[in-house]
Design a protein around this motif. Structure first.
Motif, PDB file in Angstrom:
ATOM      1  N   LEU A 177       3.495  14.166  -9.060  1.00 53.00           N
ATOM      2  CA  LEU A 177       4.567  15.168  -9.087  1.00 53.00           C
ATOM      3  C   LEU A 177       5.164  15.315 -10.489  1.00 53.00           C
ATOM      4  CD1 LEU A 177       6.409  14.522  -5.707  1.00 53.00           C
ATOM      5  CD2 LEU A 177       5.207  16.598  -6.381  1.00 53.00           C
ATOM      6  N   ARG A 178       5.380  14.193 -11.171  1.00 54.64           N
ATOM      7  CA  ARG A 178       5.914  14.259 -12.546  1.00 54.64           C
ATOM      8  C   ARG A 178       4.938  14.985 -13.456  1.00 54.64           C
ATOM      9  NH1 ARG A 178       8.764   8.499 -12.731  1.00 54.64           N
ATOM     10  NH2 ARG A 178      10.767   9.205 -11.943  1.00 54.64           N
ATOM     11  N   LYS A 179       3.646  14.717 -13.285  1.00 55.87           N
ATOM     12  CA  LYS A 179       2.611  15.380 -14.074  1.00 55.87           C
ATOM     13  C   LYS A 179       2.628  16.884 -13.779  1.00 55.87           C
ATOM     14  CE  LYS A 179      -2.362  15.105 -14.941  1.00 55.87           C
ATOM     15  NZ  LYS A 179      -3.609  14.475 -14.524  1.00 55.87           N
ATOM     16  N   PHE A 180       2.752  17.251 -12.487  1.00 54.62           N
ATOM     17  CA  PHE A 180       2.802  18.647 -12.074  1.00 54.62           C
ATOM     18  C   PHE A 180       4.019  19.350 -12.681  1.00 54.62           C
ATOM     19  CE2 PHE A 180       4.528  21.754  -9.012  1.00 54.62           C
ATOM     20  CZ  PHE A 180       3.510  22.705  -9.049  1.00 54.62           C
ATOM     21  N   PHE A 181       5.211  18.743 -12.519  1.00 52.31           N
ATOM     22  CA  PHE A 181       6.426  19.360 -13.046  1.00 52.31           C
ATOM     23  C   PHE A 181       6.432  19.402 -14.567  1.00 52.31           C
ATOM     24  CE2 PHE A 181       8.368  18.179  -8.828  1.00 52.31           C
ATOM     25  CZ  PHE A 181       8.487  19.483  -8.390  1.00 52.31           C
ATOM     26  N   SER A 184       3.270   5.809  -2.861  1.00 59.21           N
ATOM     27  CA  SER A 184       4.472   6.522  -3.314  1.00 59.21           C
ATOM     28  C   SER A 184       4.492   6.623  -4.829  1.00 59.21           C
ATOM     29  CB  SER A 184       5.734   5.822  -2.828  1.00 59.21           C
ATOM     30  OG  SER A 184       5.853   5.915  -1.437  1.00 59.21           O
ATOM     31  N   ALA A 185       4.124   5.556  -5.514  1.00 61.12           N
ATOM     32  CA  ALA A 185       4.096   5.567  -6.978  1.00 61.12           C
ATOM     33  C   ALA A 185       3.076   6.579  -7.467  1.00 61.12           C
ATOM     34  CB  ALA A 185       3.784   4.169  -7.509  1.00 61.12           C
ATOM     35  N   LYS A 186       1.929   6.662  -6.811  1.00 56.80           N
ATOM     36  CA  LYS A 186       0.881   7.608  -7.197  1.00 56.80           C
ATOM     37  C   LYS A 186       1.369   9.046  -6.987  1.00 56.80           C
ATOM     38  CE  LYS A 186      -3.942   8.789  -6.373  1.00 56.80           C
ATOM     39  NZ  LYS A 186      -5.142   8.553  -5.581  1.00 56.80           N
ATOM     40  N   LYS A 187       2.031   9.313  -5.838  1.00 58.60           N
ATOM     41  CA  LYS A 187       2.563  10.647  -5.568  1.00 58.60           C
ATOM     42  C   LYS A 187       3.630  11.027  -6.586  1.00 58.60           C
ATOM     43  CE  LYS A 187       1.684  10.903  -0.605  1.00 58.60           C
ATOM     44  NZ  LYS A 187       2.286  10.921   0.736  1.00 58.60           N
ATOM     45  N   ALA A 200       0.840  -1.200   0.000  1.00 56.91           N
ATOM     46  CA  ALA A 200       0.000   0.000   0.000  1.00 56.91           C
ATOM     47  C   ALA A 200       0.880   1.257   0.000  1.00 56.91           C
ATOM     48  CB  ALA A 200      -0.922  -0.007   1.215  1.00 56.91           C
ATOM     49  N   ARG A 201       1.968   1.252   0.783  1.00 58.41           N
ATOM     50  CA  ARG A 201       2.869   2.398   0.800  1.00 58.41           C
ATOM     51  C   ARG A 201       3.571   2.575  -0.543  1.00 58.41           C
ATOM     52  NH1 ARG A 201       6.598   2.137   5.891  1.00 58.41           N
ATOM     53  NH2 ARG A 201       5.540   0.251   6.536  1.00 58.41           N
TER      54      ARG A 201
END
Length: 181
Positions: free
Chosen positions: A24-28, A17-20, A12-13
């Protein structure tokens, strides 16, 4: 049971982490950096000497990504040998030629002479900054320049081609038309 719960918790962690990371990659990826005005954009070099480029880490203390040079004034930087240091001074006139622009020269003045030397090929050299007078659309940052300085003036001098000078036993001679030395 405990091992299964730990495995599920770790999974689950990892998924979180993969989702975050994906978010973040999408945001940047959506960030667009725009210059505040038009001009030539140059690399920014940080204090460590590294150039900012795609993937560089930006810190809150230093948010600079790139630079737009001030095209209203240009400087030519060159290294001066230690033995010539006493022959130049601030505000001394200079002629600056740009290697790429063969028939073009610009006037300038020495604005700064470094106080500390650098060692280049085993010799001490001082960095000299010449401010180029005026502007020209032909000038661009980082162009190679040739700086001409008048270090001394001699009067009543005869100029000869190097080929006309002969060395014999450590002495230099020029032969005249009547074959005298």
């Amino acid at each position: 049971v405990q091992i299964e719960n730990n495995a599920i918790s770790l999974q689950a962690r990892a998924e979180s982490s993969a989702k975050k990371t994906h978010e973040l990659r999408k945001f940047f990826g959506a960030i667009v950096v725009r210059a505040p005005r038009s001009g030539i954009v140059t690399y920014y070099t940080d204090l460590s000497g590294a150039k900012r480029q795609a993937g560089s880490i930006i810190t809150p203390e230093d948010l600079t990504v790139a630079l737009i040079p001030d095209a209203s004034s240009f400087y030519s930087k060159f290294e001066l040998a230690e033995e010539d240091l006493a022959k130049v001074k601030p505000l001394q006139e200079a002629k600056v030629r740009v290697a790429l622009l063969e028939d073009t020269s610009f006037s300038g003045r020495i604005e700064e002479i470094s106080g500390l030397p650098k060692i280049v090929e085993g010799k001490k050299v001082y960095t000299v900054m010449v401010k180029i007078s005026g502007t020209s659309p032909m000038l661009r940052p980082m162009m190679t320049t040739i700086n001409d300085l008048r270090l001394s003036t001699l009067s009543n001098v005869l100029y000869l081609p190097k080929k006309a000078i002969v060395e014999e036993n450590g002495k230099f001679y020029v032969f005249t038309e009547d074959s005298r030395k």
